[in-house]
Design a protein around this motif. Structure first.
Motif, short mmCIF file in Angstrom:
data_model
loop_
_atom_site.label_atom_id
_atom_site.label_comp_id
_atom_site.label_asym_id
_atom_site.label_seq_id
_atom_site.Cartn_x
_atom_site.Cartn_y
_atom_site.Cartn_z
N ASP A 55 24.13 -26.99 -29.13
CA ASP A 55 24.17 -28.28 -28.43
C ASP A 55 25.49 -28.46 -27.70
O ASP A 55 25.54 -29.04 -26.60
CB ASP A 55 23.96 -29.44 -29.41
CG ASP A 55 22.54 -29.48 -29.96
OD1 ASP A 55 21.64 -28.92 -29.31
OD2 ASP A 55 22.35 -30.06 -31.04
N LEU A 56 26.57 -27.94 -28.30
CA LEU A 56 27.89 -28.10 -27.69
C LEU A 56 27.98 -27.37 -26.36
O LEU A 56 28.55 -27.88 -25.39
CB LEU A 56 28.97 -27.60 -28.65
CG LEU A 56 30.41 -27.72 -28.17
CD1 LEU A 56 30.76 -29.17 -27.85
CD2 LEU A 56 31.37 -27.15 -29.22
N VAL A 57 27.40 -26.18 -26.29
CA VAL A 57 27.42 -25.42 -25.03
C VAL A 57 26.69 -26.18 -23.94
O VAL A 57 27.14 -26.22 -22.78
CB VAL A 57 26.83 -24.01 -25.23
CG1 VAL A 57 26.50 -23.36 -23.89
CG2 VAL A 57 27.80 -23.14 -26.02
N ASP A 58 25.56 -26.80 -24.28
CA ASP A 58 24.84 -27.61 -23.29
C ASP A 58 25.71 -28.75 -22.78
O ASP A 58 25.74 -29.04 -21.57
CB ASP A 58 23.55 -28.17 -23.90
CG ASP A 58 22.50 -27.10 -24.12
OD1 ASP A 58 22.56 -26.06 -23.43
OD2 ASP A 58 21.62 -27.29 -24.98
N GLU A 59 26.46 -29.37 -23.69
CA GLU A 59 27.35 -30.47 -23.30
C GLU A 59 28.47 -29.96 -22.39
O GLU A 59 28.84 -30.61 -21.40
CB GLU A 59 27.94 -31.13 -24.55
CG GLU A 59 28.80 -32.35 -24.23
CD GLU A 59 29.39 -32.98 -25.48
OE1 GLU A 59 30.22 -33.89 -25.34
OE2 GLU A 59 29.02 -32.55 -26.60
N ILE A 60 29.01 -28.78 -22.72
CA ILE A 60 30.08 -28.19 -21.90
C ILE A 60 29.59 -27.94 -20.48
O ILE A 60 30.27 -28.26 -19.50
CB ILE A 60 30.56 -26.87 -22.53
CG1 ILE A 60 31.31 -27.15 -23.84
CG2 ILE A 60 31.45 -26.09 -21.57
CD1 ILE A 60 31.58 -25.90 -24.67
N ILE A 61 28.39 -27.40 -20.38
CA ILE A 61 27.83 -27.09 -19.06
C ILE A 61 27.52 -28.37 -18.29
O ILE A 61 27.83 -28.50 -17.10
CB ILE A 61 26.56 -26.22 -19.20
CG1 ILE A 61 26.94 -24.84 -19.75
CG2 ILE A 61 25.84 -26.09 -17.87
CD1 ILE A 61 25.75 -23.98 -20.13
N GLU A 62 26.93 -29.35 -18.97
CA GLU A 62 26.51 -30.59 -18.30
C GLU A 62 27.70 -31.41 -17.83
O GLU A 62 27.67 -31.99 -16.73
CB GLU A 62 25.65 -31.42 -19.25
CG GLU A 62 24.26 -30.82 -19.49
CD GLU A 62 23.54 -31.48 -20.66
OE1 GLU A 62 24.09 -32.49 -21.18
OE2 GLU A 62 22.47 -31.00 -21.04
N THR A 63 28.75 -31.50 -18.63
CA THR A 63 29.90 -32.33 -18.26
C THR A 63 30.76 -31.68 -17.18
O THR A 63 31.45 -32.38 -16.43
CB THR A 63 30.80 -32.61 -19.48
OG1 THR A 63 31.26 -31.36 -20.02
CG2 THR A 63 30.04 -33.40 -20.54
N GLY A 64 30.74 -30.35 -17.09
CA GLY A 64 31.60 -29.67 -16.12
C GLY A 64 33.07 -29.90 -16.41
O GLY A 64 33.90 -29.86 -15.49
N ALA A 65 33.40 -30.10 -17.68
CA ALA A 65 34.77 -30.49 -18.05
C ALA A 65 35.69 -29.31 -18.32
O ALA A 65 36.86 -29.50 -18.62
CB ALA A 65 34.72 -31.39 -19.30
N VAL A 66 35.15 -28.09 -18.21
CA VAL A 66 35.92 -26.93 -18.67
C VAL A 66 35.71 -25.77 -17.70
O VAL A 66 34.61 -25.55 -17.18
CB VAL A 66 35.44 -26.50 -20.08
CG1 VAL A 66 36.18 -25.28 -20.56
CG2 VAL A 66 35.60 -27.64 -21.07
N GLU A 67 36.78 -24.99 -17.46
CA GLU A 67 36.70 -23.79 -16.62
C GLU A 67 36.36 -22.55 -17.43
O GLU A 67 35.62 -21.68 -16.97
CB GLU A 67 38.03 -23.57 -15.89
CG GLU A 67 38.42 -24.66 -14.93
CD GLU A 67 37.67 -24.58 -13.61
OE1 GLU A 67 36.64 -23.87 -13.53
OE2 GLU A 67 38.11 -25.22 -12.65
#
Length: 697
Positions: free
Chosen positions: A278-290
């Motif tokens: 679930d965390l990876v989906d959140e990372i991708i959706e938010t675009g908050a990380v390079e």
């Protein structure tokens, strides 16, 4: 039986003819060509197809194949055919039974040069028939055209060649194929390219976030936090994502990724594997990380986790279709990264268990490893490897060996790259081999060790980082031909990575060795260690001026009645530090010597080899005339490699360490040191031939 045209236009039309044959077979519901179709296909080659031919008894049987491999794509191979083809390559020395090359990294002339090493070619020569080189080169050239037309990943291709097996092939007035098989398939799906430039954000992050830091205990996340601070990364550039906390160890906390003030260059994920999906989906959706570092293990390593891990990898891959390429992910099952230029150490090994003092004046190497423990043990046993960057790739959920090596192949400050491989993602072996070639053409050296060479070893790999080990002989051949130095085991990896870093800036003029020792067995042992499977150094013939110079040294040291000047030379246990090093320098100045291995004889009573001598106070490493003071300037001012051998027990660890700290290349026995030097010379000579060939293109 079809005739065999020879013109280049006929060869070029081969791919068109093959496509028509594949469509014809596919329309009939087949994924293999029948006998009539094979006859038509082979008519485009400089050979004829006749299954029932009765060749003369003197005819030599060959096997020539194209195979679409999972790791390296299309591979061309050739070797002994007929019944002998059933013999396993491991029964022979390297390149004797068969030779292999990735079709994208070879040409007909290059592959013919490889094939000349085989027993099959030597049998052709011994059979007394006319030289077959022209026929074989034409055959290889046309097979390469076919391979490149129907390799995986070709844009617009409707078919992929699975294999084309020609066995046996008889060489006479023409190449006569008596057995053949050709299989094809529809192209499979390929992964999207990763945004490789974002690796720079991973290793030089201006901001780091961490998820999974305990506020009260010392879990992996908390250890990583402490290591980041201990390695010099400032607290002000770090953020902990943890609900309900304001700060931990002086580092600010935020409630979630959405609460971040700006985009993070790097996010380190140190949570349980079950929380990653679930965390990876959140990372991708938010675009908050390079870039993202996935620490958790067990993703794809157990039968239960393989399906969800594959789905996770697919979602990460899909994110690379975004305009900015999405984030890149390192791991999972990832120890982390040590980046000295980035001023951070994210390994979850406490610094007290693995200190990382600087051992080189300039850190100029990289270590990439699928296993973090591999790097830990290598560095613990040999801190003089001292890489600039150390990255654990883990499961390669996203970033692969090929991606990483391709990135560092372009970095001008990197001179040597050491890599531990357990397995490749589909076709990443080819990307890896291309990156090896790129690195070598850019003047770098690449040392590789691959595990999983046996069936039990492959099983262990699968349970460790969810990789497919692949064929050891195929790997060795393709990666070696790309220009890498391939190590046989952990020890040779250490030796080759170390010696490559020590001698990268030295000149390799030829392959003539000078060997010096006060121990007779050691001098002979050096001479006995000058051959590898496909390469040999030679003992250089000493120039007359060198002989005279060494004779004068022996007279001055009162050793002239005991020592005959020769190469290898046994200078007697009575020789002191000065005698060893004056003779070493004389050998280095000899125009007929390209490298020197010198046994420093620490146990000899005349050598100042002890950290502290109770019998002769001051006659030890502190003495200005000791080897640790005299040898470094000699090694530094010579443009030729010189290897020092300190063959002794723990008493002489200090002598070896002090020499290595001063940049002298030291091994603890003559066999290891000489063999590593020979392998290094072989690789340097081959790398130079690749660069010369590239310059002619």
């Amino acid at each position: 039986m079809a005739k065999s045209p020879n013109s280049k236009s006929d060869a070029a039309s081969l791919s068109v003819e093959a496509g028509a044959l594949f469509r014809q077979a596919a329309a009939a519901g087949r994924e293999a060509l029948n006998s009539a179709e094979l006859d038509r296909l082979l008519s485009g080659l400089t050979m004829a197809f006749q299954e029932d031919a009765a060749p003369a008894q003197t005819t030599v049987e060959l096997r020539i194949s194209l195979n679409n491999t999972r790791e390296f794509g299309m591979v061309l191979s050739a070797g002994t055919g007929g019944l002998d083809a059933e013999l396993d390559d491991s029964n022979f020395r390297k390149d004797r039974a068969s030779v292999y090359a990735a079709t994208e990294l070879t040409d007909a002339e290059d592959f013919l040069g490889l094939f000349r090493r085989t027993l099959a070619y030597q049998r052709l020569v011994r059979a007394g028939m006319p030289p077959p080189d022209a026929k074989l080169k034409a055959c290889f050239e046309q097979l390469l055209i076919l391979a490149r037309s129907y390799a995986p990943g070709q844009a617009g291709a409707t078919f992929v060649l699975r294999n084309l097996e020609l066995n046996p092939v008889h060489v006479g007035k023409q190449l006569l194929v008596r057995g053949a098989r050709c299989e094809f398939a529809e192209p499979g799906a390929t992964r999207l390219p990763r945004p490789i430039h974002k690796i720079d954000k991973l290793i030089h992050p201006s901001s780091i976030g961490i998820i999974g830091v305990s506020a009260s205990g010392m879990n992996f996340g908390r250890i990583i936090l402490r290591n980041l601070m201990g390695s010099g990364y400032s607290k002000e550039r770090m953020t902990i994502i943890r609900p309900g906390e304001k700060e931990i160890d002086g580092v600010k906390c935020v409630e979630s990724l959405k609460a971040l003030e700006g985009k993070l260059d790097l996010l380190i994920v140190a949570v349980a594997a079950s929380a990653v999906y679930d965390l990876v989906d959140e990372i991708i959706e938010t675009g908050a990380v390079e870039s993202v570092m996935l620490i958790p293990g067990s993703l794809g390593e157990t039968r239960k986790s393989r399906e969800p891990a594959a789905a996770l990898a697919a979602r990460i891959n899909a994110a690379h279709a975004k305009e900015d390429g999405g984030p890149v992910f390192l791991g999972a099952n990832c120890l982390g990264v040590v980046s000295h230029p980035g001023s951070y150490d994210s390994w979850f090994i406490p610094l007290e268990r693995l200190p990382k003092p600087q051992k080189k004046p300039e850190r100029n190497s990289v270590m990439l490893s699928q296993s973090g423990a591999f790097m830990i043990t290598r560095l613990s046993q040999n801190p003089w490897l001292d890489p600039r960057y150390m990255l654990a790739l883990g499961n390669q959920t996203d970033l692969t060996h090929g991606d990483m090596l391709g990135y560092f192949a372009e970095r001008p400050e990197i001179e040597t790259i050491g890599i531990y491989v357990e397995g490749f993602k589909d076709l990443d072996g080819l990307d890896f081999a291309k990156a090896v070639r790129k690195a070598v053409l850019n003047g770098k050296q690449v040392v590789v060790y691959k595990s999983g060479k046996t069936a039990p070893g492959a099983g262990g790999v699968m349970g460790h980082t969810a990789s497919i080990a692949g064929g050891a002989i195929l790997f060795d051949s393709v990666v070696r031909q790309s220009g890498a130095i391939v190590a046989e085991d952990f020890t040779s990896f250490d030796d080759l990575f170390y010696i490559a870093g020590a001698f990268h800036r030295k000149n390799i003029h030829g392959s003539r060795l000078g060997a010096i020792s006060g121990a007779g067995f050691e001098a002979v042992g050096m001479a006995d260690s000058i051959e590898s499977d496909n390469f040999a150094m030679e003992m250089g013939a000493l120039d007359a001026d060198t002989v005279k110079r060494v004779e004068e040294i022996l007279v001055a040291k009162k050793l002239d009645a005991l020592v005959e000047v020769r190469n290898p030379i046994d200078i007697n246990p009575g020789a002191d530090d000065e005698a060893h090093l004056q003779i070493t320098e004389a050998f280095l100045l000899d125009p007929n010597i390209d490298a020197v291995v010198v046994g420093l004889d620490p146990t000899a009573p005349s050598v100042r080899a002890l950290e502290e001598s109770k019998l002769r106070p001051g006659y030890d490493l502190t003495d200005a005339k000791s080897t640790v003071h005299l040898m470094p300037p000699i090694a530094d001012r010579s443009d030729k490699p010189v290897v020092g051998i300190v063959d002794g027990g723990k008493l002489y660890d200090a002598m070896a360490a002090q020499l290595m700290d001063k940049g002298v290349c030291v091994f603890r026995n003559s066999g290891r040191g000489t063999k590593a030097l020979v392998r290094y010379f072989e690789a340097r000579r081959y790398a130079e031939s690749l660069r010369q060939r590239q310059a002619r293109i």
